[in-house]
Design an enzyme around this catalytic site. Structure first.
Site, PDB file in Angstrom:
ATOM      1  CD  GLU A 150      -0.531  -3.744   5.650  1.00  0.00           C
ATOM      2  OE1 GLU A 150      -0.931  -3.271   4.571  1.00  0.00           O
ATOM      3  OE2 GLU A 150      -0.991  -3.403   6.768  1.00  0.00           O
TER       4      GLU A 150
ATOM      5  CG  HIS B 203       1.032   2.733   4.484  1.00  0.00           C
ATOM      6  ND1 HIS B 203       0.437   3.351   3.396  1.00  0.00           N
ATOM      7  CD2 HIS B 203       0.187   1.747   4.874  1.00  0.00           C
ATOM      8  CE1 HIS B 203      -0.708   2.762   3.138  1.00  0.00           C
ATOM      9  NE2 HIS B 203      -0.889   1.780   4.028  1.00  0.00           N
TER      10      HIS B 203
ATOM     11  CG  HIS C 191      -2.449   1.142  11.989  1.00  0.00           C
ATOM     12  ND1 HIS C 191      -2.602   2.221  11.170  1.00  0.00           N
ATOM     13  CD2 HIS C 191      -2.424   0.055  11.189  1.00  0.00           C
ATOM     14  CE1 HIS C 191      -2.693   1.818   9.920  1.00  0.00           C
ATOM     15  NE2 HIS C 191      -2.579   0.493   9.903  1.00  0.00           N
TER      16      HIS C 191
ATOM     17  CD  GLU D 165       0.378  -1.945  10.519  1.00  0.00           C
ATOM     18  OE1 GLU D 165       0.360  -2.259   9.314  1.00  0.00           O
ATOM     19  OE2 GLU D 165       0.604  -0.780  10.911  1.00  0.00           O
TER      20      GLU D 165
END
Length: 159
Positions: A112, A58, A16, A43
């Site tokens: 993502e 992020h 992650h 990810e």
């Protein structure tokens, strides 16, 4: 190759934001170290810059993970590259990650999408989506990617 059943025990390990416990999240260092560790998947989170470049970070703002302030989308790629994302690392681009992973044929990606089609941002979010999917196709990574979004409207658009 069947990327999704490659391990001996069918346990699939994803990193992650790279190996973010030990290295600055969503940086090339974190991604490289995760690959060295032997993970199956990386990810990452994708956002857009002021000059329409795809960057891996992020948060919508810079404060938590860099020495910068303000919104990611209000900076050009060149301006973002001047920031420290931890341990001297820069905010990477999606292309940088794809270039790294292409040399590791067993690694898969969980991409993502962080730009959501909400309010005035709808057109931008769909353009970002198209740009990401085009890059996945350019690298011939469709079978190696999971597309991840927490926005139903964007999921429907992708589907």
């Amino acid at each position: 190759m069947d990327y999704w059943t490659q391990s001996e025990r069918n346990i699939f390990v994803a990193a992650h934001r790279g190996w973010c416990e030990k290295y600055p999240e969503n940086t090339m260092l974190a991604f490289k170290k995760a690959i060295d560790l032997g993970v199956d998947q990386i990810e990452t989170d994708i956002r857009i810059t002021k000059d329409n470049e795809l960057v891996l970070i992020h948060d919508a703002t810079l404060e938590r993970t860099t020495n910068g302030t303000g919104k990611v989308c209000e900076y050009t790629l060149a301006e973002l590259k001047q920031l420290d994302a931890g341990k001297g690392e820069q905010i990477p681009t999606l292309r940088e990650l794809l270039d790294l992973v292409k040399d590791h044929p067993t690694i898969t990606l969980d991409l993502e999408f962080k730009e959501y089609p909400i309010g005035d941002w709808e057109k931008t979010a769909f353009c970002v989506c198209d740009k990401i999917l085009a890059m996945v196709e350019e690298y011939n990574f469709a079978k190696r990617c999971v597309i991840n979004s927490f926005n139903q409207k964007l999921n429907e658009y992708i589907y």
